[in-house]
Design a protein around this motif. Structure first.
Motif, PDB file in Angstrom:
ATOM      1  N   MET A   1      68.929   1.838  35.858  1.00 50.71           N
ATOM      2  CA  MET A   1      68.512   3.211  36.122  1.00 50.71           C
ATOM      3  C   MET A   1      67.301   3.551  35.263  1.00 50.71           C
ATOM      4  O   MET A   1      67.181   3.079  34.139  1.00 50.71           O
ATOM      5  CB  MET A   1      69.669   4.170  35.801  1.00 50.71           C
ATOM      6  N   LYS A   2      66.437   4.386  35.794  1.00 49.07           N
ATOM      7  CA  LYS A   2      65.312   4.906  35.022  1.00 49.07           C
ATOM      8  C   LYS A   2      65.607   6.369  34.708  1.00 49.07           C
ATOM      9  O   LYS A   2      65.895   7.151  35.621  1.00 49.07           O
ATOM     10  CB  LYS A   2      64.009   4.783  35.796  1.00 49.07           C
ATOM     11  N   MET A   3      65.558   6.735  33.445  1.00 47.44           N
ATOM     12  CA  MET A   3      65.920   8.094  33.064  1.00 47.44           C
ATOM     13  C   MET A   3      64.915   8.695  32.099  1.00 47.44           C
ATOM     14  O   MET A   3      64.241   7.982  31.337  1.00 47.44           O
ATOM     15  CB  MET A   3      67.325   8.126  32.462  1.00 47.44           C
ATOM     16  N   THR A   4      64.823  10.023  32.144  1.00 49.27           N
ATOM     17  CA  THR A   4      63.962  10.770  31.243  1.00 49.27           C
ATOM     18  C   THR A   4      64.847  11.552  30.287  1.00 49.27           C
ATOM     19  O   THR A   4      65.773  12.247  30.722  1.00 49.27           O
ATOM     20  CB  THR A   4      63.064  11.741  32.032  1.00 49.27           C
ATOM     21  N   VAL A   5      64.560  11.441  28.990  1.00 49.54           N
ATOM     22  CA  VAL A   5      65.381  12.096  27.975  1.00 49.54           C
ATOM     23  C   VAL A   5      64.551  13.144  27.250  1.00 49.54           C
ATOM     24  O   VAL A   5      63.539  12.828  26.611  1.00 49.54           O
ATOM     25  CB  VAL A   5      65.943  11.082  26.960  1.00 49.54           C
ATOM     26  N   PHE A   6      64.978  14.391  27.362  1.00 51.46           N
ATOM     27  CA  PHE A   6      64.341  15.494  26.658  1.00 51.46           C
ATOM     28  C   PHE A   6      65.082  15.753  25.350  1.00 51.46           C
ATOM     29  O   PHE A   6      66.291  15.620  25.276  1.00 51.46           O
ATOM     30  CB  PHE A   6      64.346  16.759  27.522  1.00 51.46           C
ATOM     31  N   GLY A   7      64.319  16.138  24.315  1.00 51.67           N
ATOM     32  CA  GLY A   7      64.926  16.312  22.999  1.00 51.67           C
ATOM     33  C   GLY A   7      65.227  14.983  22.339  1.00 51.67           C
ATOM     34  O   GLY A   7      66.212  14.836  21.610  1.00 51.67           O
ATOM     35  N   ALA A   8      64.373  14.001  22.576  1.00 51.84           N
ATOM     36  CA  ALA A   8      64.638  12.632  22.127  1.00 51.84           C
ATOM     37  C   ALA A   8      64.578  12.465  20.613  1.00 51.84           C
ATOM     38  O   ALA A   8      65.073  11.473  20.082  1.00 51.84           O
ATOM     39  CB  ALA A   8      63.661  11.662  22.792  1.00 51.84           C
ATOM     40  N   THR A   9      63.963  13.413  19.902  1.00 48.78           N
ATOM     41  CA  THR A   9      63.924  13.299  18.431  1.00 48.78           C
ATOM     42  C   THR A   9      65.139  13.943  17.779  1.00 48.78           C
ATOM     43  O   THR A   9      65.293  13.859  16.563  1.00 48.78           O
ATOM     44  CB  THR A   9      62.646  13.956  17.866  1.00 48.78           C
ATOM     45  N   THR A  28      62.234   7.048  29.504  1.00 46.51           N
ATOM     46  CA  THR A  28      61.074   7.806  29.055  1.00 46.51           C
ATOM     47  C   THR A  28      61.581   8.845  28.064  1.00 46.51           C
ATOM     48  O   THR A  28      62.351   9.733  28.442  1.00 46.51           O
ATOM     49  CB  THR A  28      60.344   8.503  30.210  1.00 46.51           C
ATOM     50  N   ALA A  29      61.199   8.727  26.807  1.00 48.29           N
ATOM     51  CA  ALA A  29      61.609   9.670  25.759  1.00 48.29           C
ATOM     52  C   ALA A  29      60.531  10.723  25.600  1.00 48.29           C
ATOM     53  O   ALA A  29      59.378  10.402  25.310  1.00 48.29           O
ATOM     54  CB  ALA A  29      61.833   8.932  24.442  1.00 48.29           C
ATOM     55  N   VAL A  30      60.892  11.979  25.817  1.00 42.63           N
ATOM     56  CA  VAL A  30      59.929  13.076  25.743  1.00 42.63           C
ATOM     57  C   VAL A  30      59.992  13.697  24.351  1.00 42.63           C
ATOM     58  O   VAL A  30      61.049  14.156  23.911  1.00 42.63           O
ATOM     59  CB  VAL A  30      60.231  14.138  26.819  1.00 42.63           C
ATOM     60  N   VAL A  31      58.839  13.697  23.662  1.00 45.64           N
ATOM     61  CA  VAL A  31      58.784  14.205  22.286  1.00 45.64           C
ATOM     62  C   VAL A  31      57.566  15.112  22.119  1.00 45.64           C
ATOM     63  O   VAL A  31      56.594  15.011  22.857  1.00 45.64           O
ATOM     64  CB  VAL A  31      58.711  13.053  21.267  1.00 45.64           C
ATOM     65  N   GLU A  45      59.339   4.107  27.157  1.00 44.18           N
ATOM     66  CA  GLU A  45      58.046   4.780  27.189  1.00 44.18           C
ATOM     67  C   GLU A  45      58.192   6.095  26.441  1.00 44.18           C
ATOM     68  O   GLU A  45      59.131   6.858  26.699  1.00 44.18           O
ATOM     69  CB  GLU A  45      57.598   5.052  28.623  1.00 44.18           C
ATOM     70  N   VAL A  46      57.301   6.357  25.513  1.00 46.30           N
ATOM     71  CA  VAL A  46      57.326   7.607  24.755  1.00 46.30           C
ATOM     72  C   VAL A  46      56.245   8.531  25.297  1.00 46.30           C
ATOM     73  O   VAL A  46      55.060   8.182  25.308  1.00 46.30           O
ATOM     74  CB  VAL A  46      57.116   7.358  23.248  1.00 46.30           C
ATOM     75  N   ALA A  47      56.663   9.699  25.774  1.00 50.89           N
ATOM     76  CA  ALA A  47      55.728  10.669  26.349  1.00 50.89           C
ATOM     77  C   ALA A  47      55.620  11.870  25.425  1.00 50.89           C
ATOM     78  O   ALA A  47      56.628  12.504  25.102  1.00 50.89           O
ATOM     79  CB  ALA A  47      56.201  11.113  27.728  1.00 50.89           C
ATOM     80  N   THR A  48      54.412  12.168  24.982  1.00 49.14           N
ATOM     81  CA  THR A  48      54.189  13.305  24.088  1.00 49.14           C
ATOM     82  C   THR A  48      53.746  14.510  24.897  1.00 49.14           C
ATOM     83  O   THR A  48      52.776  14.449  25.648  1.00 49.14           O
ATOM     84  CB  THR A  48      53.104  12.966  23.048  1.00 49.14           C
ATOM     85  N   VAL A  49      54.502  15.608  24.749  1.00 47.34           N
ATOM     86  CA  VAL A  49      54.147  16.862  25.418  1.00 47.34           C
ATOM     87  C   VAL A  49      54.142  17.972  24.368  1.00 47.34           C
ATOM     88  O   VAL A  49      54.920  17.941  23.413  1.00 47.34           O
ATOM     89  CB  VAL A  49      55.127  17.211  26.556  1.00 47.34           C
TER      90      VAL A  49
END
Length: 212
Positions: A1-9, A28-31, A45-49
């Protein structure tokens, strides 16, 4: 599975990322601040927003994801309505990206007092906690209502007091309610339950109580 995680820190989000990678998923870890995120993995994959309230900024991090998981929440009483404002942006981005499955963390005081609850929890602990952090739980209740109104296939996980202990994989759950006489749960086990819920149809559009 491909998943996006918000609040990864955060404590729960970081555990979700680590456990998902160990289970062979792509993440994909959203930080907001990559300096605070130390996980490295070929499937990560680390995505910076800059923030989680703008749906347009979040759409790229959800691209081709099968599910989104959120460990976003206030770190203290003075953080303001973090959960509701960020979840609003996440839900809109999910709808635009056509990502359906969503698992988010709330808290025990937002749900009903279960049958068989202890006198200590019912009369002392839960009322004190609810009064002490009234704004926090009002924010989480708002978040839950937004999730229920959404078009996502959601699960809301409600833990009691969070502790930093190792993953056990052994805990009690209650679909549609809270676990009676449940006082603590580790962040690692909350993450474990969130990932397990992804493949459990019984948790679709349900709150899931969890505790030791």
């Amino acid at each position: 599975m491909k998943m996006t995680v918000f609040g990864a820190t955060g404590g729960i989000g970081g555990q979700v990322v680590r456990q998902a990678l160990e289970a062979g998923h792509k993440v994909t870890a959203v930080v907001r601040d990559p300096a605070r995120f130390e996980v490295s993995h070929p499937a990560l994959e680390v995505a910076t927003v800059p923030g989680l309230t703008d749906p347009e900024a979040l759409r790229p991090v959800l691209e081709a994801s099968d599910a989104a998981l959120s460990g976003v929440g206030p770190r203290g009483r003075k953080d303001g309505p973090v959960a509701s404002s960020t979840t609003r942006g996440i839900l809109r981005a999910m709808e635009a990206s056509e990502v359906r499955r969503f698992v988010a963390v709330s808290a025990v005081p937002v749900g009903p007092v279960p049958e068989g609850e202890s006198w200590l929890n019912r009369r002392i602990i839960l009322p004190l906690i609810s009064a002490f952090a009234r704004d926090v739980y009002a924010d989480l209740a708002d978040m839950e209502e937004q999730i229920r109104r959404s078009t996502t296939e959601w699960t809301i996980v409600r833990p009691p007091k969070l502790v930093n202990k190792p993953l056990t994989g052994t805990y009690r759950t209650c679909v549609g309610g809270n676990v009676p006489r449940g006082y603590t749960i580790s962040r690692a086990d909350v993450a474990h339950a969130m990932l397990a819920a992804l493949d459990d149809p019984a948790t679709l559009r349900q709150a899931l109580g969890i505790a030791y």
